[in-house]
Design an enzyme around this catalytic site. Structure first.
Site, PDB file in Angstrom:
ATOM      1  N   GLY A 159       0.800  -1.215   0.000  1.00 48.28           N
ATOM      2  CA  GLY A 159       0.000   0.000   0.000  1.00 48.28           C
ATOM      3  C   GLY A 159       0.833   1.264   0.000  1.00 48.28           C
ATOM      4  O   GLY A 159       0.733   2.074   0.918  1.00 48.28           O
ATOM      5  N   ASN A 186       1.503   3.617  -2.848  1.00 49.19           N
ATOM      6  CA  ASN A 186       1.503   4.584  -3.948  1.00 49.19           C
ATOM      7  C   ASN A 186       1.153   5.989  -3.476  1.00 49.19           C
ATOM      8  O   ASN A 186       1.126   6.927  -4.271  1.00 49.19           O
ATOM      9  CB  ASN A 186       0.557   4.131  -5.086  1.00 49.19           C
ATOM     10  CG  ASN A 186      -0.855   3.857  -4.612  1.00 49.19           C
ATOM     11  OD1 ASN A 186      -1.346   4.517  -3.700  1.00 49.19           O
ATOM     12  ND2 ASN A 186      -1.514   2.891  -5.233  1.00 49.19           N
ATOM     13  N   THR A 187       0.891   6.140  -2.160  1.00 53.76           N
ATOM     14  CA  THR A 187       0.600   7.449  -1.598  1.00 53.76           C
ATOM     15  C   THR A 187       0.887   7.423  -0.100  1.00 53.76           C
ATOM     16  O   THR A 187       1.185   6.371   0.463  1.00 53.76           O
ATOM     17  CB  THR A 187      -0.878   7.836  -1.857  1.00 53.76           C
ATOM     18  OG1 THR A 187      -1.092   9.191  -1.462  1.00 53.76           O
ATOM     19  CG2 THR A 187      -1.829   6.939  -1.080  1.00 53.76           C
ATOM     20  N   GLY A 188       0.804   8.579   0.546  1.00 55.56           N
ATOM     21  CA  GLY A 188       0.887   8.651   2.002  1.00 55.56           C
ATOM     22  C   GLY A 188       2.191   8.168   2.593  1.00 55.56           C
ATOM     23  O   GLY A 188       3.266   8.282   1.987  1.00 55.56           O
ATOM     24  N   ILE A 189       2.099   7.595   3.811  1.00 52.36           N
ATOM     25  CA  ILE A 189       3.319   7.192   4.518  1.00 52.36           C
ATOM     26  C   ILE A 189       3.996   6.005   3.840  1.00 52.36           C
ATOM     27  O   ILE A 189       5.201   5.821   3.973  1.00 52.36           O
ATOM     28  CB  ILE A 189       3.043   6.893   6.009  1.00 52.36           C
ATOM     29  CG1 ILE A 189       2.094   5.713   6.179  1.00 52.36           C
ATOM     30  CG2 ILE A 189       2.490   8.126   6.710  1.00 52.36           C
ATOM     31  CD1 ILE A 189       1.910   5.311   7.648  1.00 52.36           C
ATOM     32  N   SER A 215      -2.204   1.486  14.860  1.00 54.77           N
ATOM     33  CA  SER A 215      -2.701   2.829  15.118  1.00 54.77           C
ATOM     34  C   SER A 215      -3.086   2.955  16.584  1.00 54.77           C
ATOM     35  O   SER A 215      -3.490   1.979  17.222  1.00 54.77           O
ATOM     36  CB  SER A 215      -3.933   3.125  14.253  1.00 54.77           C
ATOM     37  OG  SER A 215      -4.578   4.307  14.681  1.00 54.77           O
ATOM     38  N   TYR A 257     -12.486  -0.702  12.676  1.00 48.76           N
ATOM     39  CA  TYR A 257     -11.120  -0.223  12.414  1.00 48.76           C
ATOM     40  C   TYR A 257     -10.236  -0.460  13.633  1.00 48.76           C
ATOM     41  O   TYR A 257      -9.120  -0.983  13.515  1.00 48.76           O
ATOM     42  CB  TYR A 257     -11.140   1.263  12.060  1.00 48.76           C
ATOM     43  CG  TYR A 257      -9.757   1.835  11.816  1.00 48.76           C
ATOM     44  CD1 TYR A 257      -9.005   1.415  10.716  1.00 48.76           C
ATOM     45  CD2 TYR A 257      -9.213   2.788  12.667  1.00 48.76           C
ATOM     46  CE1 TYR A 257      -7.729   1.929  10.489  1.00 48.76           C
ATOM     47  CE2 TYR A 257      -7.940   3.308  12.450  1.00 48.76           C
ATOM     48  CZ  TYR A 257      -7.211   2.879  11.356  1.00 48.76           C
ATOM     49  OH  TYR A 257      -5.942   3.384  11.130  1.00 48.76           O
TER      50      TYR A 257
END
Length: 320
Positions: A23, A25-28, A156, A182
Site C-alpha cells: 500500500g 503509492n501514496t501517504g506514509i 494505530s 477499524y
C-alpha cells in the site's frame, strides 16, 4: 505540524538489501519507499493499482535524480482484499526474489462503510489484518533466510478505543460500527506482531525481529471514507479540529522507517512504537491468550492448513 514528532536519525544504508512495502503509492507508504530507495535498497512496491504505483515510482525517481547510490524500485500487483491475489503475489516474490530483508505491512483501510472482502471477511479486518497475516506467513521462510530481517506492521493508536471480539470478527452477529471495526483491526495488528515474535522465539529463530507502531495522525487519503461512514462533512470537520496535531506523510513515516532500519532497535522485537520510541499499547493489545486465539483463527480463516512457515525447509514452497 504537531509540537513533537519523532524522527529517524539513522544514516544506515540499505545497499544490497531488499524491502517490500504494501500500500505505498501514496501517504506514509510512499514516503517509506522513498526513504528506502534513498538508502540504496531494492524496494518492491506492492499495490492494488499498478497505474498509481507507476506514477508514484516516477515521482520518487524524479525527486532523487540528483542523488547517487539510490536503489531500485520494482512494482508488483497485490490486492489485499483478495487472498488469491495475496497468494499469487507472494509466490511471484518467492519465485523472483532471493531475499527479503524488510517487510512493511503498511496498507490499510479506515472506517469504511460495511462491506466484505472477496473472501467474505469484514473489509477492515480482512484487509488490515488477515491479508497481511497471510502475506507474512507465506514470505516468512524467505525472510528467515535473509537475516538480519525485520517485519514492521503499521497499527494505530485507534486500537485503544474498542476491544476485539474474537467470537465475531466479521460482524456476523452484531451491528456494524465502522470505528469499532477499524480499532479491532488495529488491535489485531499488534496482537499479531507480538505473537509472531513469541513464535519465532519458540522455534529458536534468531535474526528476525517484529515491530508494530502508531504512525500518528496523518494528512493522507486514509480518511477518505469518513464522510460515508459517519456523516457528510465529517472528514472536513475532524480534519479542522485535528489539524494542529496532524503530521505530514513524511513525518508520519518516521516511526516505520525507524523500526525498519535504525540500529537502536535492531535487537528489539515484539514491541510497539510511537514517535520512534517504545510505547505501551493498551492492555487488550498485549493479551497473550487473545494473541494465541487470534493466531489460530487467522490460520484457519486464511486457509494455511498445516503449512508451518517456522519449519518449512524450502522457501519457495507452493501452498494451496
Amino acid at each position: 505540524m504537531p509540537l513533537f514528532s519523532g524522527r529517524c536519525l539513522s544514516t544506515a544504508k540499505l545497499v544490497g538489501k531488499t524491502a517490500l512495502v504494501t500500500g505505498c503509492n501514496t501517504g506514509i507508504g510512499k514516503e517509506t519507499v522513498l526513504d528506502f530507495y534513498k538508502r540504496g535498497a531494492k524496494v518492491i512496491m506492492a499495490c492494488r493499482s499498478l497505474e498509481r504505483a507507476e506514477a508514484a515510482k516516477a515521482d520518487i525517481e524524479k525527486s532523487c535524480k540528483d542523488l547517487s547510490d539510490t536503489g531500485d524500485i520494482v512494482l508488483a500487483k497485490c490486492d489485499l482484499t483478495s487472498l488469491k491475489s495475496v497468494r499469487e503475489f507472494a509466490q511471484n516474490i518467492l519465485d523472483t526474489e532471493p531475499q527479503i530483508n524488510i517487510l512493511v505491512n503498511n496498507a490499510g483501510i479506515m472506517m469504511c462503510p460495511k462491506g466484505e472482502t472477496e473472501d467474505g471477511f469484514e473489509t477492515q479486518f480482512g484487509t488490515n489484518h488477515l491479508a497481511h497475516f497471510l502475506l507474512t506467513m507465506l514470505l516468512l521462510p524467505r525472510i528467515r533466510n535473509s537475516t538480519p530481517a525485520r517485519i514492521v506492521t503499521v497499527s494505530s493508536r485507534a486500537h485503544i478505543r474498542y476491544g476485539i471480539n474474537l467470537d465475531d470478527l466479521n460482524y456476523k452477529k452484531r451491528s456494524y460500527n465502522a470505528a469499532e471495526a477499524y480499532s479491532q483491526s488495529k488491535i489485531a495488528n499488534i496482537l499479531f506482531s507480538n505473537e509472531l515474535a513469541a513464535k519465532l522465539k519458540e522455534h529458536n529463530i534468531e535474526g528476525v525481529n517484529t515491530y508494530s507502531l502508531h504512525p500518528g495522525v496523518i494528512k493522507t487519503e486514509l480518511g477518505r471514507h469518513l464522510n460515508s461512514s459517519l456523516f457528510t462533512g465529517a472528514r472536513q470537520i475532524i480534519g479542522f479540529f485535528l489539524a494542529p496535531f496532524m503530521k505530514s506523510p513524511e513525518l508520519g513515516a518516521q516511526t516505520t522507517i525507524y523500526c525498519a532500519v535504525d540500529e537502536k532497535c535492531a535487537n528489539e522485537t515484539g514491541l510497539y512504537y510511537s514517535d520512534c520510541a517504545v510505547t505501551a499499547p493498551a492492555a487488550k493489545a498485549v493479551n497473550e491468550a487473545d494473541a494465541k486465539k487470534l493466531w489460530d483463527l487467522s490460520v484457519e480463516l486464511t486457509g494455511l492448513g498445516d503449512f508451518n512457515p517456522f519449519t518449512v525447509n524450502d522457501p519457495g514452497v507452493k501452498t494451496k
